[in-house]
Motif scaffolding. Structure first.
Motif, short mmCIF file in Angstrom:
data_model
loop_
_atom_site.label_atom_id
_atom_site.label_comp_id
_atom_site.label_asym_id
_atom_site.label_seq_id
_atom_site.Cartn_x
_atom_site.Cartn_y
_atom_site.Cartn_z
N TRP A 35 0.81 -1.23 0.00
CA TRP A 35 0.00 0.00 0.00
C TRP A 35 0.84 1.28 0.00
O TRP A 35 0.37 2.36 0.32
N TRP A 36 2.08 1.17 -0.41
CA TRP A 36 2.98 2.33 -0.32
C TRP A 36 2.93 3.22 -1.55
O TRP A 36 3.57 2.91 -2.56
N GLU A 41 7.43 6.51 0.50
CA GLU A 41 7.16 5.07 0.39
C GLU A 41 7.58 4.54 -0.98
O GLU A 41 8.14 3.45 -1.10
N GLY A 67 -3.74 4.45 3.10
CA GLY A 67 -2.99 4.74 4.33
C GLY A 67 -3.26 3.66 5.35
O GLY A 67 -4.40 3.27 5.57
N SER A 68 -2.22 3.14 5.94
CA SER A 68 -2.24 2.09 6.96
C SER A 68 -2.77 0.76 6.42
O SER A 68 -2.98 -0.19 7.17
N GLN A 90 2.29 -7.45 1.58
CA GLN A 90 2.58 -6.76 2.83
C GLN A 90 1.51 -7.21 3.82
O GLN A 90 0.31 -7.00 3.59
N ASN A 92 1.02 -7.37 8.07
CA ASN A 92 1.73 -6.98 9.29
C ASN A 92 1.16 -7.57 10.57
O ASN A 92 -0.04 -7.81 10.68
N HIS A 143 8.90 0.77 12.61
CA HIS A 143 8.47 2.16 12.72
C HIS A 143 8.13 2.50 14.17
O HIS A 143 7.77 1.61 14.95
N TRP A 191 -8.09 6.11 11.05
CA TRP A 191 -6.84 5.47 11.51
C TRP A 191 -5.83 6.50 11.96
O TRP A 191 -5.02 6.24 12.86
N TRP A 250 -2.33 11.42 5.17
CA TRP A 250 -1.22 11.79 6.06
C TRP A 250 -0.13 12.52 5.28
O TRP A 250 0.60 13.34 5.84
N TRP A 270 7.04 7.10 9.32
CA TRP A 270 7.02 7.12 7.85
C TRP A 270 6.93 8.58 7.38
O TRP A 270 7.31 8.89 6.25
N ASN A 301 5.69 -0.57 15.22
CA ASN A 301 4.94 -1.08 14.09
C ASN A 301 5.97 -1.65 13.11
O ASN A 301 6.81 -0.91 12.64
N ASP A 303 6.99 -3.48 9.63
CA ASP A 303 6.55 -3.84 8.27
C ASP A 303 7.15 -5.19 7.88
O ASP A 303 8.36 -5.40 8.03
N LYS A 338 12.69 4.92 4.09
CA LYS A 338 11.34 4.64 4.57
C LYS A 338 11.01 5.38 5.87
O LYS A 338 9.84 5.62 6.18
N HIS A 376 -1.76 -0.18 13.89
CA HIS A 376 -0.93 -0.78 12.83
C HIS A 376 -0.75 -2.28 13.04
O HIS A 376 0.26 -2.85 12.65
#
Ligand code: GAL
Length: 431
Positions: A35-36, A41, A67-68, A90, A92, A143, A191, A250, A270, A301, A303, A338, A376
């Motif tokens: 989702w980057w 990102e 986002g997130s 991805q 998490n 993070h 979020w 964000w 981030w 958090n 990744d 990152k 997250h």
């Protein structure tokens, strides 16, 4: 046609076709769902992509901007259900073991053994990427969500220094408001609000209490005074924000900070990657510090990428990719852009900026200082997380919603969701 396709042009075309056939014969490809999409990102994605190319693996981009990762996780689930899973995704935190239990993830034990992962990775990272003793995920970076960013130009113009208590924060915020500057950049996206709230809760309580609420979901924690103090603090901070009717990303909020339209921002680091990508240098254009009264703790958090267990013929390529992710050179390069920090036990600290060095040093002290981010996905399952985020959002948006009512609603949710549900059934939801 014959007049259009003259001899030399046909030759070039044939050459291009031959090259393409050659490339596809040599390079394996992996589709990576992630989702980057912000500038920072995307730079981090480019680092991974380039390294893969050096290994002769082609990165097929599976970007689902969100986002997130809310949208990305939904897309991933539906693709798996439709039998069309990407090779890499991805995924998490708590989701890793949930998906491993369903048999969806590739077990990469030979990679862990030959690559000595247990020795190389920070202990909590190593335990996160395993499920029932099998390696099922590859870590990228750690993070820190309890980070406060501040615009250096504004702070030096008004002779301010970074706040370490909420009292100091309020004094600074009032000064800034008098000068016509918005103290805090903040979006109303659920979020993002909840990311702010989790750091506030930590500041008003302790890691143990935070985990009672967000990991163990003990109903009593939601009725506690420490929880009501955190809600009150969130409402107080609302006075210092620039809120707009529509939810903003964000990245837009980071832009407000960079442009000096707002003086501070509380968010995961981030944002550092993003500010750097905008051309702002750490400690020059902006500074970073811990959110007031959370300086001893690392709200983290991590990744991670998982390899989906699909066609066994891709296993070697997937394993090669996983091993590549924890190489010291890639870890240094990737985390630098990152905004996160290395998952390794012995990274080169001299190459990190002051924010990253502080983050890594604190995180590497181990579980006594590490606090898992709710938003997250480090603390609890998706349903519980989303239910809590929705109540925090409702409380923030509706000034008529009382602290007590929010606590009652969250307490009721916790009772129904927690594993101790049976023992709590006797309690009255409306107390
Ligand atoms: C987090 C993720 C970060 C960053 C952020 C904003 O959940 O771990 O890498 O991308 O979302 O989307």
């Amino acid at each position: 046609m014959a007049t259009i396709w003259r001899q030399p042009q046909r030759g070039v075309l044939v050459l291009i076709l031959l090259i393409l056939v050659h490339i596809s014969a040599c390079a394996e490809s992996l589709q990576v769902l992630h989702w980057w999409r912000s500038a920072g990102e995307q730079k981090a994605v480019a680092v991974l992509n380039n390294r893969m190319a050096q290994e002769n693996i082609q990165w097929r981009d599976g970007l689902v901007p969100s986002g997130s990762g809310i949208g990305a996780n939904i897309v991933l689930k539906s693709r798996v259900l439709a039998g069309n899973a990407p090779e890499v995704a991805q995924l998490n935190g708590v989701l890793i073991s949930e998906w491993a239990d369903l048999g969806l993830l590739l077990e990469m034990d030979s990679v862990a053994t030959s690559g000595k992962w247990e020795k190389l990775l920070l202990p909590s990272v190593w335990s996160l990427v395993q499920s029932h003793g099998h390696l099922v995920a590859a870590p990228l970076g750690v993070h820190r969500t309890n980070t406060l960013f501040f615009n250096k130009k504004i702070f030096s113009k008004y002779d301010l220094s970074a706040p370490s208590t909420w009292d100091e924060f309020e004094q600074i915020a009032k000064k800034l408001q008098q000068a016509g500057i918005v103290p805090l950049a903040q979006s109303t996206e659920p979020w993002q609000l909840a990311t702010l709230f989790e750091t506030i809760l930590l500041s008003e309580s302790s890691p143990a209490f935070y985990q009672d609420a967000f990991v163990r979901k003990e109903p009593a924690a939601f009725y506690d005074q420490r929880f009501s103090r955190a809600l009150k603090r969130l409402r107080t901070l609302k006075k210092y924000m620039m809120l707009s009717a529509q939810e903003r990303t964000w990245m837009e909020m980071a832009r407000e900070l960079a442009d000096g339209n707002a003086a501070m921002m509380i968010m995961g680091d981030w944002v550092k990657g993003e500010l750097n990508a905008m051309g702002l240098v750490t400690d020059v254009g902006f500074g970073c510090t811990a959110v007031p009264e959370t300086g001893n703790y690392h709200l983290y958090n991590i990744d991670t990428l998982v390899m989906l267990a699909k066609d066994n013929s891709l296993r070697t390529t997937q394993e090669k990719f996983a091993q590549m992710l924890i190489s010291p050179a890639l870890q240094a390069e990737y985390n630098q852009v990152k905004g996160s920090v290395s998952v390794l036990r012995n990274p080169d600290l001299s190459k990190m900026d002051s924010c990253s060095r502080a983050s890594w040093k604190l995180f590497s002290r181990g579980s006594s200082v590490q606090v898992p981010s709710l938003v997250h996905r480090m603390a609890t399952d998706e349903i519980s997380k989303d239910a809590i985020i929705a109540e925090i959002h409702r409380f923030f948006m509706d000034d008529q919603m009382t602290i007590g009512e929010t606590q009652r609603r969250l307490g009721a949710i916790a009772r129904y969701l927690s594993k101790t549900k049976a023992g709590n059934d006797a309690q009255d939801i409306n107390r």
